[in-house]
Design an enzyme around this catalytic site. Structure first.
Site, PDB file in Angstrom:
ATOM      1  N   CYS A 335      70.157  41.021   8.741  1.00  0.00           N
ATOM      2  CA  CYS A 335      70.927  42.245   8.811  1.00  0.00           C
ATOM      3  C   CYS A 335      71.556  43.137   9.789  1.00  0.00           C
ATOM      4  O   CYS A 335      72.053  43.821   9.825  1.00  0.00           O
ATOM      5  CB  CYS A 335      69.748  43.389   7.927  1.00  0.00           C
ATOM      6  N   ARG A 364      64.271  30.309  12.338  1.00  0.00           N
ATOM      7  CA  ARG A 364      63.540  30.819  12.356  1.00  0.00           C
ATOM      8  C   ARG A 364      62.123  29.765  12.772  1.00  0.00           C
ATOM      9  O   ARG A 364      61.934  28.785  12.689  1.00  0.00           O
ATOM     10  CB  ARG A 364      62.676  31.304  11.021  1.00  0.00           C
ATOM     11  N   GLN A 382      70.615  31.997   3.972  1.00  0.00           N
ATOM     12  CA  GLN A 382      70.807  33.115   3.790  1.00  0.00           C
ATOM     13  C   GLN A 382      71.873  33.802   2.989  1.00  0.00           C
ATOM     14  O   GLN A 382      72.770  33.851   4.170  1.00  0.00           O
ATOM     15  CB  GLN A 382      69.990  34.346   4.290  1.00  0.00           C
ATOM     16  N   ASP A 384      73.080  36.325   2.497  1.00  0.00           N
ATOM     17  CA  ASP A 384      72.405  37.975   2.403  1.00  0.00           C
ATOM     18  C   ASP A 384      73.394  38.994   1.897  1.00  0.00           C
ATOM     19  O   ASP A 384      74.840  38.817   1.900  1.00  0.00           O
ATOM     20  CB  ASP A 384      72.053  38.273   3.853  1.00  0.00           C
ATOM     21  N   HIS A 386      74.560  43.928   1.585  1.00  0.00           N
ATOM     22  CA  HIS A 386      73.648  44.733   2.992  1.00  0.00           C
ATOM     23  C   HIS A 386      74.136  45.565   1.895  1.00  0.00           C
ATOM     24  O   HIS A 386      75.508  45.893   1.883  1.00  0.00           O
ATOM     25  CB  HIS A 386      73.857  44.775   4.269  1.00  0.00           C
ATOM     26  N   LYS A 465      60.185  46.196  -1.467  1.00  0.00           N
ATOM     27  CA  LYS A 465      61.251  45.441  -2.438  1.00  0.00           C
ATOM     28  C   LYS A 465      60.564  45.340  -3.080  1.00  0.00           C
ATOM     29  O   LYS A 465      59.233  44.758  -4.015  1.00  0.00           O
ATOM     30  CB  LYS A 465      61.198  44.095  -0.646  1.00  0.00           C
ATOM     31  N   HIS A 511      69.353  45.624   1.486  1.00  0.00           N
ATOM     32  CA  HIS A 511      68.831  44.714   2.071  1.00  0.00           C
ATOM     33  C   HIS A 511      68.583  43.011   0.802  1.00  0.00           C
ATOM     34  O   HIS A 511      67.776  43.759  -0.271  1.00  0.00           O
ATOM     35  CB  HIS A 511      68.142  43.383   2.934  1.00  0.00           C
TER      36      HIS A 511
END
Length: 638
Positions: A335, A364, A382, A384, A386, A465, A511
């Site tokens: 993000c 991670r 990911q 992702d 946005h 979320k 997100h």
């Protein structure tokens, strides 16, 4: 006798005597409900059925179908386990025994090393305790009295837990027969409610999770109200073992985890086919839904992560490096990079919503003990996206994401349920901002006609979320898709757009991920399909099996036709018996095996064997190719 009014879940109001137990109350409502009820909610708090009502309240009775009911049965089962162990091993000291996601465990300190044979004896003793149908009764005593009681019992771990509680704390205990335990509860009314038990495994566990403490012995188990439920669960576990993605990953040559890179998966050619097909599908769908793809760097300066809040809230899970004597971090999330892309241009309200998407590699730090095949790794991609939007566009954009997710999951035959997660204890932003964001998610789901449940305190540190939990072909659930509404990051990074009034305004940000982690989603699909991927995803879609060497030329000719049509095809030209080739093709879970011999050469045909259906007989080559292309294009889930 004073009366109190209880408002039931269906809105009905029941008048009962003050001081009646909920067990007595439920028996007045329905014999069936009384038989099935395990615990109850009183004004939103889960309590035992022995709880006495003394004032007006909202009451809901919970069964094994409810999460709290299931956990109460499993928690009570852990106490039955501890009682059984105490009966069989007199000097054992008790640790803790909670309900967990799929059953329960209890930790024990004993010089005796438990064996699988011991589990059989313990399980038999647990069954005796169940038949005794002992009432499980709660009582409360002062802290000092509890310390003295457990000290007299030589329960050193219980004493330690109590001493960590405040001086003024009142201690709750639960007893059943001769057994008593320190516990907050709640529990089912009696041991007889637990009808079917299975002790599953043994493990070591440090007391309170610290390597500095003594290693205790942990016994895991599961229990149900009915033996049929236990049988179904054990069958599911057997099926899950057969489908284990790590085992199938090796057998089908899809991926590996090497000792040189623990938690960092290696994808082999077969695995890359699946991965590329998933990425291609993702890209096509995102173009259709109005997204623009971006790519952001893996390593970014430390100050970015301080600005985003990850430094304060996520630092322990991050990797770091130095470049030109400056501190940098390997990104754990995409993000902040997506935000920097937004900031490269000035935006008008006419530009919004702006939907950007990225297949971004993140890293991670996970503890080595938590790593698990593709399901829990240290580097993953990911999917992702946005979305930057006007406040007035929130509902439409959230519903657009739900529609996209629905489209994705239907392709794989995965049903799902949604959960709304609210503000966690450690979070950025005011309660007011969180309330606005949470209400927006709630309103969007309800307007869409979507059922959901609420997970209090489980949101991301920057916003509430919606989590999508997928159900696979053997009934397990997996958390994959997420929609997070964020009003805080745009403020932290001073994101703006120019409104129709000519003034600068703050956009709202979403997100979201559909697959979640691409690696984990592949692991889920391996297990969902048991390695037998639908044609469009299969690494090898068609394998041609010449009966003898003289049929190889014809097989190669058909393969060339298929390759022209972008069908993934292989020819098994080895000098092996045809039965052996067929069995090997079946082991490799190839969707179509084509046997070719003299008859097929003469008629320009193929003898088709379809996975799961067997011999389909002879088909013309062109007809077969058209059929396969149709299945690939439609993304048939067979």
């Amino acid at each position: 006798m004073n009366k109190v009014q209880l408002t039931l879940k269906d809105g009905k109001v029941l008048e009962v005597n003050s001081g009646q137990s909920l067990l007595e109350v439920v028996e007045q409502i329905s014999r069936t409900l009384a038989k099935n009820a395990l615990v109850a909610k009183v004004n939103g708090q889960v309590v035992d059925l022995h709880y006495k009502v003394t004032s007006d309240a909202a009451v809901e009775f919970l069964t094994f179908e409810d999460e709290a009911g299931k956990y109460a049965l499993w928690h009570s089962s852990s106490h039955i386990l501890a009682q059984a162990v105490q009966r069989l091993f007199k000097t054992v000291k008790l640790g803790i025994g909670p309900a967990i996601a799929n059953g329960f465990y209890y930790d024990f300190d004993t010089d005796h090393t438990f064996t699988p044979e011991d589990l059989e004896k313990i399980e038999a003793e647990m069954q005796r305790i169940v038949k005794e149908d002992l009432p499980i009764i709660r009582r409360e005593i002062p802290r000092q009295q509890a310390i003295e009681m457990f000290s007299d019992m030589a329960e050193i771990y219980k004493v330690e837990l109590i001493k960590d509680l405040p001086d003024e704390a009142v201690i709750s205990l639960y007893g059943q027969g001769e057994f008593v335990d320190l516990c907050a509860g709640p529990h089912v009314p009696s041991t007889g409610k637990v009808k079917a038990i299975k002790l599953q495994s043994l493990a070591g566990a440090y007391w309170r999770g610290s390597e500095k403490n003594k290693m205790l012995q942990r016994i895991y188990g599961v229990s149900f109200e009915k033996k049929t439920q236990l049988d179904e669960y054990l069958h599911m576990l057997e099926e899950a073992a057969r489908r284990d993605h790590r085992k199938l990953g090796r057998e089908l040559n899809l991926f590996s985890i090497q000792e040189e890179g623990p938690g960092f998966p290696f994808f082999h050619p077969n695995g890359m086919v699946i991965r590329n097909e998933l990425e291609n599908f993702w890209r096509e769908l995102h173009v259709k839904f109005g997204y623009k793809e971006i790519k952001t760097p893996i390593i970014l300066h430390q100050k970015l992560w301080q600005q985003s809040g990850h430094w304060d809230h996520y630092r322990d899970n991050m990797y770091f490096t130095k470049i030109d004597e400056e501190d940098y971090a390997v990104k754990p999330m995409n993000c902040p990079g997506g935000i920097l892309v937004y900031r490269t241009e000035h935006h008008s309200y006419r530009d919004l919503p702006l939907r950007t998407c990225e297949l971004g590699l993140v890293h991670r730090h996970e503890l080595s003990g938590a790593l698990h095949g593709l399901m829990r790794v240290r580097s993953f991609t990911q999917d992702d996206a946005h979305i930057f939007m006007l406040p007035a566009q929130i509902k439409d954009e959230i519903q657009g994401v739900i529609h996209l997710f629905d489209t994705v999951y239907k392709v794989f035959g995965l049903s799902y349920h949604a959960e709304l997660s609210t503000k966690p204890e450690k979070a950025m932003g005011s309660d007011e901002v969180w309330e606005v964001a949470t209400k927006a998610l709630r309103d969007a789901m309800e307007d869409y006609g979507m059922t959901y449940k609420v997970n209090e305190g489980d949101g991301a540190f920057y916003g509430p979320k919606i989590d999508f939990h997928l159900r696979d072909s053997i009934g397990r659930t997996w958390q994959c898709g997420t929609i997070q509404l964020d009003m805080l990051m745009p403020e932290k990074f001073d994101l703006t757009y120019v409104g129709d009034d000519g003034e600068k305004h703050r956009p709202v940000m979403i997100h979201r991920v559909a697959y979640g982690s691409l690696e984990r989603f592949i692991g889920i699909l391996i297990e969902h399909y048991a390695g037998a991927f639908p044609v469009w995803l299969a690494p090898v879609q068609v394998k041609i099996l010449p009966i003898t060497d003289r049929h190889v030329e014809y097989a190669d000719k058909i393969a060339a036709q298929m390759l022209q049509q972008k069908i993934r095809v292989e020819v098994d030209g080895r000098s092996e018996k045809i039965g052996y080739k067929i069995r090997e093709g079946q082991m490799q879970k190839v969707p179509y095996l084509l046997v070719v011999g003299d008859k097929e050469v003469e008629s320009n045909s193929v003898a088709v064997r379809q996975r799961g259906k067997g011999d389909l007989g002879s088909q013309a080559v062109d007809m077969f190719i058209s059929k396969v292309i149709s299945e690939i294009d439609s993304k048939s889930n067979e």
